[in-house]
Design a protein around this motif. Structure first.
Motif, PDB file in Angstrom:
ATOM      1  N   ALA A  10     -39.623  14.241  27.653  1.00 43.86           N
ATOM      2  CA  ALA A  10     -39.544  12.809  27.331  1.00 43.86           C
ATOM      3  C   ALA A  10     -38.342  12.510  26.439  1.00 43.86           C
ATOM      4  N   LEU A  11     -38.083  13.390  25.468  1.00 43.65           N
ATOM      5  CA  LEU A  11     -36.933  13.179  24.583  1.00 43.65           C
ATOM      6  C   LEU A  11     -35.608  13.336  25.325  1.00 43.65           C
ATOM      7  N   GLU A  12     -35.571  14.250  26.282  1.00 45.38           N
ATOM      8  CA  GLU A  12     -34.349  14.402  27.076  1.00 45.38           C
ATOM      9  C   GLU A  12     -34.088  13.152  27.891  1.00 45.38           C
ATOM     10  N   ARG A  13     -35.167  12.589  28.507  1.00 44.58           N
ATOM     11  CA  ARG A  13     -35.002  11.346  29.262  1.00 44.58           C
ATOM     12  C   ARG A  13     -34.542  10.205  28.347  1.00 44.58           C
ATOM     13  N   LEU A  14     -35.155  10.153  27.149  1.00 43.90           N
ATOM     14  CA  LEU A  14     -34.744   9.123  26.194  1.00 43.90           C
ATOM     15  C   LEU A  14     -33.284   9.307  25.779  1.00 43.90           C
ATOM     16  N   LYS A  15     -32.875  10.555  25.606  1.00 47.07           N
ATOM     17  CA  LYS A  15     -31.489  10.822  25.218  1.00 47.07           C
ATOM     18  C   LYS A  15     -30.523  10.347  26.290  1.00 47.07           C
ATOM     19  N   ILE A  16     -30.866  10.613  27.556  1.00 49.22           N
ATOM     20  CA  ILE A  16     -29.993  10.176  28.650  1.00 49.22           C
ATOM     21  C   ILE A  16     -29.926   8.652  28.706  1.00 49.22           C
ATOM     22  N   ILE A  17     -31.112   7.999  28.538  1.00 42.52           N
ATOM     23  CA  ILE A  17     -31.138   6.532  28.578  1.00 42.52           C
ATOM     24  C   ILE A  17     -30.289   5.947  27.445  1.00 42.52           C
ATOM     25  N   LEU A  18     -30.415   6.515  26.258  1.00 46.79           N
ATOM     26  CA  LEU A  18     -29.636   6.013  25.115  1.00 46.79           C
ATOM     27  C   LEU A  18     -28.142   6.225  25.328  1.00 46.79           C
ATOM     28  N   LEU A  19     -27.785   7.389  25.887  1.00 45.22           N
ATOM     29  CA  LEU A  19     -26.360   7.647  26.143  1.00 45.22           C
ATOM     30  C   LEU A  19     -25.797   6.672  27.170  1.00 45.22           C
ATOM     31  N   LEU A  20     -26.559   6.449  28.242  1.00 44.01           N
ATOM     32  CA  LEU A  20     -26.086   5.515  29.266  1.00 44.01           C
ATOM     33  C   LEU A  20     -26.002   4.097  28.713  1.00 44.01           C
ATOM     34  N   ALA A  21     -27.034   3.694  27.945  1.00 50.37           N
ATOM     35  CA  ALA A  21     -27.015   2.346  27.375  1.00 50.37           C
ATOM     36  C   ALA A  21     -25.853   2.180  26.389  1.00 50.37           C
ATOM     37  N   SER A  22     -25.614   3.202  25.587  1.00 47.78           N
ATOM     38  CA  SER A  22     -24.506   3.133  24.633  1.00 47.78           C
ATOM     39  C   SER A  22     -23.164   3.071  25.348  1.00 47.78           C
TER      40      SER A  22
END
Length: 479
Positions: free
Chosen positions: A164-176
């Motif tokens: 879940a944290l890896e998915r969140l990390k990817i989402i945050l990176l893409l959003a940023s």
């Protein structure tokens, strides 16, 4: 410098040295866009890091609470009621007794013992929680008291949380990344549109430098850039007015210089022809007349050139002005004018008046006022001079100034129809006005009906107030 700041400086210095040449060559709009993008990128990175840390803490807190409930339930039920539930969840069970840890199910898996679990087993702490590696996999470890001298330890894998944290990390990176791209585009658009007036000013300045055309540009809006544009237009208008005055001065000077130069050339040619041709010898009276005319023209030319030099000066008052008494300046001017005005009476009353200024310029201005009064006064007339409270008044007995000429008497090269037959360049009163203005004062002209002309020059004291202590000195003389 602290030990911590040295490595930070060592990292930032190469980056700064790399970025500085790039930004120095970039346009202002690009620099604004880059700064905006950098600011948004730093903000998004900080927000993303805060979100990631907060979510991770929430996940771990939720997992800890779930494991604590299960551990407490297992202890209260003798390790039996929750065994099936624990097996489904993939939780490993250990028991700590006597400072040693044992697998509850006899598994070969070992858990690295920590002081936290020992403290719980001996009753120094009610529970403990930590994260550790077991057989190369990350586990969350919870310990609770399980009776005297023992503790129940549960270890649950964190694989689901890590995913879940890896998915969140990817989402945050893409959003940023998307936010940085959007911020860069928006920053470029805003900078380009916002700096449009600056580009117009730049183009106008380049046009002035290239073509010398001082044409104002259109002002739009009411912000700081609009004020800058208005100031630029005012500067252009001031430069255009200055150039127009210079052109007018050159044109008028050329016109005024033509007369004495023509007369000088004519007289010199007559003298040259007389010297070259014995048949055209001049009599003594003719030679004397020609030489007198040459002297008069040279004197007029010298005066005109001096007046032009004075009027062409645009610098402010001298950096080291002197303190002087205007009454002494008036006395010096009278000493120069009296020999040139035989038969006139100068009725003078003067108070001491201290000012700070340029003595030569003030004396020349006062002399020009007196010369003008003497020129227009009839033979046997009286020039009345008063200096009271910094106000110098010069009155003559002449015919006065017509209403049409009165507004122009201080203009450069202006000469009335009556003055064209008299000597002068038309610059004397212009110098008077310039001298008064350079010393913070002013000069005016009046022509009361039937009583000649009155010129009034006011020079304020250094502090701008009227002086309280002035010594009165009166003088009446006749040339």
């Amino acid at each position: 410098m602290s030990a911590t700041s040295r490595p930070i400086r060592a990292v930032l210095t190469p980056i700064h040295r790399t970025i500085q040449p790039l930004t120095a060559r970039a346009s202002l709009a690009l620099r604004v866009a880059l700064l905006t993008t950098a600011a948004v990128a730093v903000t998004l990175a900080a927000v993303s890091a805060l979100v990631f840390v907060t979510v991770k803490a929430e996940f771990e807190s939720s997992l800890d609470e779930s494991m604590l409930r299960r551990a407490n339930a297992a202890v209260s039920e003798g390790y039996t009621a929750s065994k099936e539930e624990l097996d489904v969840a993939g939780i490993k069970i250990f028991v700590v007794r006597g400072g040693q840890i044992f697998s509850r199910r006899g598994e070969d898996t070992t858990l690295p013992l920590n002081n936290n679990e020992i403290e719980v087993s001996i009753g120094e702490a009610k529970s403990s929680r930590r994260t550790t590696m077991i057989d190369g996999e990350l586990y969350r470890v919870i310990a609770v008291q399980a009776g005297e001298g023992s503790a129940l330890v549960l270890a649950q894998p964190m694989e689901s949380i890590d995913r879940a944290l890896e998915r969140l990390k990817i989402i945050l990176l893409l959003a940023s990344a998307a936010g940085v791209v959007l911020a860069g585009g928006a920053g470029w658009v805003v900078a380009t549109n916002g700096l449009r007036p600056v580009r117009r000013l730049t183009a106008a300045a380049e046009r002035v430098a290239r073509t010398s055309e001082l044409r104002p540009i259109k002002v739009t809006g009411h912000d700081e850039l609009a004020r800058l544009t208005t100031s630029f237009n005012q500067m252009l208008l001031a430069l255009d007015a200055s150039q127009e005055r210079q052109r007018q001065l050159v044109a008028d000077a050329g016109h005024e210089l033509r007369t004495p130069l023509t007369s000088l050339r004519t007289n010199i040619e007559l003298l040259g022809q007389a010297a070259e041709n014995p048949d055209r010898q001049l009599s003594l009276s003719e030679r004397t007349e020609i030489m007198d005319d040459v002297r008069v023209q040279l004197q007029e030319l010298t005066t005109l050139v001096g007046d032009l030099v004075e009027l062409a000066r645009d610098e402010p008052m001298a950096r080291d002005p002197e303190q002087l008494d205007l009454a002494d300046t008036l006395t010096s001017a009278l000493d120069r004018v009296r020999p040139r005005a035989p038969g006139l009476t100068f009725d003078v009353e003067a108070e001491s008046w201290t000012v700070i200024g340029e003595p030569p310029l003030l004396e020349r201005a006062v002399t020009n006022l007196l010369d003008n009064a003497a020129k227009w006064s009839p033979a046997g007339g009286t020039v009345t001079v008063r200096l009271v409270g910094g106000v110098l008044t010069v009155r003559d007995d002449g015919p006065g100034i017509t209403a049409s000429d009165l507004p122009h008497v201080f203009d450069r090269f202006y000469r009335s129809n009556e003055a064209r037959t008299l000597p002068g360049s038309g610059l004397g009163l212009s110098i008077v006005r310039r001298a008064a203005e350079r010393h913070g004062g002013n000069v005016t002209a009046e022509s009361p009906a039937g009583s000649g002309s009155v010129f009034t020059m006011t020079i304020p004291p250094p502090d701008g107030r009227s002086s309280a202590s002035h010594t009165r000195a009166s003088a009446r003389s006749q040339s």
